[in-house]
Design an enzyme around this catalytic site. Structure first.
Site, PDB file in Angstrom:
ATOM      1  N   ASP A   1       1.188  15.288  23.024  1.00 15.60           N
ATOM      2  CA  ASP A   1      -0.115  14.936  22.468  1.00 15.60           C
ATOM      3  C   ASP A   1      -0.162  13.434  22.238  1.00 15.60           C
ATOM      4  O   ASP A   1       0.876  12.807  21.983  1.00 15.60           O
ATOM      5  CB  ASP A   1      -0.364  15.677  21.153  1.00 15.60           C
ATOM      6  CG  ASP A   1      -0.597  17.164  21.368  1.00 15.60           C
ATOM      7  OD1 ASP A   1      -1.156  17.518  22.422  1.00 15.60           O
ATOM      8  OD2 ASP A   1      -0.215  17.959  20.493  1.00 15.60           O
TER       9      ASP A   1
ATOM     10  N   ASP B   1      -6.221  19.910  25.824  1.00 15.60           N
ATOM     11  CA  ASP B   1      -6.908  20.520  24.678  1.00 15.60           C
ATOM     12  C   ASP B   1      -8.408  20.269  24.748  1.00 15.60           C
ATOM     13  O   ASP B   1      -9.218  21.163  24.483  1.00 15.60           O
ATOM     14  CB  ASP B   1      -6.359  19.947  23.369  1.00 15.60           C
ATOM     15  CG  ASP B   1      -4.893  20.273  23.157  1.00 15.60           C
ATOM     16  OD1 ASP B   1      -4.450  21.338  23.616  1.00 15.60           O
ATOM     17  OD2 ASP B   1      -4.196  19.458  22.529  1.00 15.60           O
TER      18      ASP B   1
END
Length: 224
Positions: free
Chosen positions: A164, A183
């Site tokens: 991330d 995401d």
């Protein structure tokens, strides 16, 4: 003779009302059913190709951004953007989207694989709408982008941690969960699917607008 002239062409009141009650749903289904088999196959093939391009594009961009993140943000302080509204930072996440469920990585990975296969089957077998192909392609690409991390990162299949890099309002993700492009694609795709459902757009390319409004019909007064 009057009965002979009119008997073969006259519809009863009930039959006439039945014709008038045909809904938009019936018309849409007839349109889809009336499409020839070659035309249906060709359209389904084009939508399957669109689905694949969107899905693979999302996966490719996700992997590219993760590769750049690992190469440039490892052992480095978060990069502050837009006055602190956005931070670019490297965080490895063992959970699902937005950092949830980090203690159940293999379960999340297995479920994600099953869902991705189901989405791909549905897109190739059923979808004849460009909007649906794009929406499902985003969902598929988002889910599979993170699956690639879980399978190939950290050397242990289905236990790898997802990369991330985007944190909002805080460099460590304390205000809003840290996320990545996969995401984002997943969330946008799901929202798009909900929008299509709410607006009556079907995956088979037809559209439901609801029952047509009934028109008031004035009845003629019988003449004496």
């Amino acid at each position: 003779m009057r009965g002979g002239r009119s008997g073969g062409a006259t519809l009863s009141t009930g039959e006439a009302e039945g014709i008038g009650e045909k809904t938009v749903e019936d018309t849409a289904d007839e349109g889809a059913a009336g499409e020839t088999v070659p035309a249906r196959g060709a359209r389904r093939g084009r939508m399957a190709l669109l689905f694949a391009l969107v899905g693979l594009g999302a996966i490719g961009l996700d992997l590219l951004t993760k590769t750049i993140t690992v190469a440039t943000l490892s052992d480095r302080e978060p990069v502050k953007l837009l006055g602190g509204a956005v931070y670019l930072t490297l965080i490895r996440n063992g959970g699902a989207a937005w950092g949830m469920g980090s203690d159940y990585t293999w379960v999340i990975s297995t479920v994600a694989v099953i869902v991705s296969v189901a989405i791909a089957w549905y897109a190739f077998a059923k979808v004849r709408s460009a909007a649906w192909a794009v929406a499902l392609g985003l969902v598929f690409g988002g889910a599979l982008g993170n699956i690639v991390d879980r399978i190939f990162r950290d050397g242990k299949p289905f236990h790898g941690r997802v990369v991330d890099m985007v944190s909002l309002f805080d460099p460590s993700g304390q205000v809003y969960p840290v996320f990545n492009l996969a995401d984002s694609a997943l969330v946008v795709g799901v929202c798009f699917v909900v929008f299509l459902e709410l607006t009556g757009r079907r995956a088979d390319g037809t559209r439901v607008r609801g029952k047509a409004k009934e028109e008031d019909v004035e009845k003629e007064e019988p003449t004496s």
